[in-house]
Design a protein around this motif. Sequence first.
Motif: not given
Length: 179
Positions: A107-125
Amino acid sequence: MNDTTPKSDDQQELSSDEVRTPEAVEPERIFLVVVDDSEEMQIALRFACRRAEHTGGRVALLYVIESTEFTHWMSVGDLIQEEAREQAEKVLDDLLENVQEMSGKMPVVYIREGDRRDELLKLIDEEEQISILVLAARAGSGGPGPLVSALTGKFVGKIHVPITLVPDNLTIEEIDMIS
């Protein structure tokens, strides 16, 4: 009309029903799963892995470390974040082999820090290759979960990929059958 242009040895004559096109490489379908400690995440992960396997796609895992507001002692806050990062890496490491086994690809792996919803939306963008977001929804009286509620509610206009919602009351056999 008769073509009298001489043909070199490496040129070939095409019959009327053959068309020569440059080989186009189709982009890989990426099925994104948000990793958390919920039971339903395992349902979404299995569905995404099976779909990726059957369509030649790949699974991507997003783990979001929730930010801590610990400003009194910076070193303590840094230690908390470091431990959270180590925990995220451990959880993802535990999933990698399972995902590769089920989907046939790492898999491709992403680790982000912050609010789950906000980071998800940023990643998809940011990551245009993400094709589908796969989430599992609780089928019981507790509701589908905060992320599903947000993304199918007031944030639905902010997401530009399809969302696949997998009910958590499906059995492994049912998931395998439909995916």
